[in-house]
Scaffold this motif. Structure first.
Motif, short mmCIF file in Angstrom:
data_model
loop_
_atom_site.label_atom_id
_atom_site.label_comp_id
_atom_site.label_asym_id
_atom_site.label_seq_id
_atom_site.Cartn_x
_atom_site.Cartn_y
_atom_site.Cartn_z
N UNK A 292 -9.76 8.88 -11.33
CA UNK A 292 -8.42 8.71 -10.59
C UNK A 292 -7.99 7.28 -10.84
N UNK A 293 -6.90 7.02 -11.47
CA UNK A 293 -6.25 5.70 -12.02
C UNK A 293 -5.52 5.03 -10.82
N UNK A 294 -5.75 3.99 -10.38
CA UNK A 294 -5.14 3.09 -9.33
C UNK A 294 -5.60 1.84 -9.63
N UNK A 295 -4.98 1.03 -8.74
CA UNK A 295 -4.97 -0.61 -8.51
C UNK A 295 -4.92 -1.57 -9.91
N UNK A 296 -4.13 -0.61 -11.00
CA UNK A 296 -3.92 -1.51 -12.31
C UNK A 296 -2.95 -2.61 -12.19
N UNK B 196 -6.15 1.10 3.05
CA UNK B 196 -6.91 0.33 4.07
C UNK B 196 -6.82 -1.27 3.83
N UNK B 197 -6.03 -1.33 2.72
CA UNK B 197 -5.73 -2.72 2.26
C UNK B 197 -4.36 -3.39 2.79
N UNK B 198 -4.44 -4.28 3.87
CA UNK B 198 -3.39 -4.67 4.28
C UNK B 198 -2.29 -4.96 3.28
N UNK B 199 -0.94 -4.58 3.58
CA UNK B 199 0.12 -4.70 2.61
C UNK B 199 0.23 -3.68 1.47
N UNK B 200 -0.86 -2.94 1.06
CA UNK B 200 -0.50 -2.03 0.04
C UNK B 200 -0.03 -0.73 0.72
N UNK B 201 0.78 0.09 -0.10
CA UNK B 201 1.32 1.41 0.22
C UNK B 201 0.83 2.21 -1.13
N UNK B 202 -0.02 3.29 -0.65
CA UNK B 202 -0.45 3.89 -2.00
C UNK B 202 0.86 5.20 -1.88
N UNK B 203 0.92 5.53 -3.24
CA UNK B 203 1.81 6.62 -3.58
C UNK B 203 1.09 7.67 -4.66
N UNK B 204 1.18 8.76 -4.23
CA UNK B 204 0.82 9.84 -5.13
C UNK B 204 1.58 9.83 -6.47
N UNK B 205 1.00 9.26 -7.50
CA UNK B 205 1.72 9.23 -8.76
C UNK B 205 1.48 10.38 -9.60
N UNK B 206 1.09 11.59 -9.04
CA UNK B 206 1.28 12.65 -10.14
C UNK B 206 -0.16 12.69 -11.01
N UNK B 207 0.08 13.47 -12.05
CA UNK B 207 -0.78 13.60 -13.21
C UNK B 207 -1.54 12.28 -13.76
N UNK B 208 -2.60 12.37 -14.16
CA UNK B 208 -3.41 11.33 -14.76
C UNK B 208 -2.80 10.59 -15.89
N UNK C 121 -0.08 3.02 -7.14
CA UNK C 121 0.21 4.15 -7.77
C UNK C 121 -1.00 5.08 -8.34
N UNK C 122 -1.44 6.34 -7.67
CA UNK C 122 -2.42 6.72 -7.55
C UNK C 122 -2.35 8.13 -8.53
N UNK C 123 -3.17 8.18 -9.68
CA UNK C 123 -2.77 9.25 -10.55
C UNK C 123 -4.18 9.96 -10.87
N UNK C 124 -4.03 11.20 -10.71
CA UNK C 124 -5.27 12.38 -11.16
C UNK C 124 -4.96 13.61 -11.39
N UNK C 125 -5.68 14.42 -11.85
CA UNK C 125 -5.75 15.84 -11.91
C UNK C 125 -6.20 16.57 -10.81
N UNK C 126 -6.65 15.87 -9.88
CA UNK C 126 -6.98 16.65 -8.70
C UNK C 126 -6.38 16.11 -7.08
N UNK C 127 -5.48 16.67 -6.75
CA UNK C 127 -4.80 16.25 -5.61
C UNK C 127 -5.67 15.85 -4.52
N UNK C 128 -6.84 16.49 -4.17
CA UNK C 128 -7.64 16.05 -3.14
C UNK C 128 -8.28 14.67 -3.32
#
Ligand SMILES: NC(=O)c1ccc[n+]([C@@H]2O[C@H](COP(=O)([O-])OP(=O)(O)OC[C@H]3O[C@@H](n4cnc5c(N)ncnc54)[C@H](OP(=O)(O)O)[C@@H]3O)[C@@H](O)[C@H]2O)c1
Length: 230
Positions: free
Chosen positions: A138-142, A178-190, A160-167
């Motif tokens: 799962x790609x994230x936090x770059x 859980x990190x204050x200020x961060x908004x996580x967004x499903x970014x679709x495929x890896x 922006x969170x990207x992977x081949x597995x929605x779960x």
């Protein structure tokens, strides 16, 4: 509370930033390193900062990897492939590997505001090719500045969170939120990690030019698209 999170190559600023933020949120963390002592030292610094309630330990990358099935990888691109090959026997099917690697040209003597071409498309896709079957990358936090992550204020950056597995994407979105200020967004495929990694090079250039610690915000999506602690 999630399972213990092992942060491989977690002694650098990107790894300690994640460790600090997640430990502060009550997660249990193992920092991994090529040197178990360096990992223990990094863990001790975070524990000192957060107090006795924080659960942060340090160990070799191999032991940290073997002890968890929720992993984050925070090493320079030039070390990513060799480390994943070395850790292959310790990576268990069913594990999630959160990859924050950016293929910066500085790794081969170029500018940090430029990226290298990666045959697979992105550092995250390279990681996916190297992990054993059944491990989800799962790609994230770059795009999150480690300077900001290692501080105490809110992290004004969308992840922006990207992977081949929605779960798996949802699980990492929950962790990011859980990190204050961060908004996580499903970014679709890896494969979209390629674009997210490129943004980091742009941010580094902007941060040099403007002497700042910029992150990104994606505007205009429906409120349900953003996962945050608020
Ligand atoms: N810094 C940021 O603001 C930031 C933000 C977002 C994403 N990232 C990405 O996150 C990753 C880590 O960034 P960083 O700034 O923390 O990097 P770093 O300080 O250069 O490296 C992190 C750790 O990786 C280990 N390491 C270094 N070279 C290695 C190699 N050849 N093989 C295996 N392990 C190696 C080292 O730990 P040990 O010596 O203890 O093993 C080091 O402390 C990079 O891919 C970067 O592009 C960074």
């Amino acid at each position: 509370m999630s399972p213990t999170i092992a942060i491989l190559g977690g002694t650098g600023p990107a790894g300690t930033g994640l460790a600090l933020r997640w430990a502060r949120a009550g997660e249990s963390i193992i920092i991994g390193s090529r040197s178990a002592q360096r990992a223990r030292d990094a863990a001790a610094k975070i524990a000192d900062k957060l107090g006795s309630a924080a659960i942060v330990t340090g160990d070799s990358n191999a032991n940290a990897c073997a002890a968890s099935d929720l992993l984050a990888l925070t090493v320079p691109f030039e070390g990513q492939a060799a480390l994943l090959k070395e850790l292959k026997p310790s990576l268990k099917p069913g594990s999630i590997l959160i990859d924050a690697t950016v293929p910066l040209a500085s790794g081969v003597g170029g500018r940090a505001s430029r990226t290298l071409g990666v045959w697979q498309g992105s550092a995250a896709q390279q990681a996916a090719e190297l992990v054993p079957k059944g491990v989800t990358v799962v790609a994230a936090f770059q795009n999150c500045s480690a300077d900001v992550m290692n501080g105490d204020g809110p992290v004004e950056c969308d992840v922006i969170v990207c992977s081949e597995d929605p779960a798996a994407t949802q699980m990492v979105c929950d962790l990011a939120a859980k990190i204050p200020g961060v908004r996580a967004i499903d970014g679709g495929k890896l494969e979209n990690a390629r674009i997210v990694e490129q943004i980091t090079a742009l941010l580094i250039g902007l941060n040099i030019r403007h002497k700042g610690h910029g992150g990104i915000r994606i505007t205009g999506l429906p409120p349900t698209s953003y996962r945050s602690s608020k």
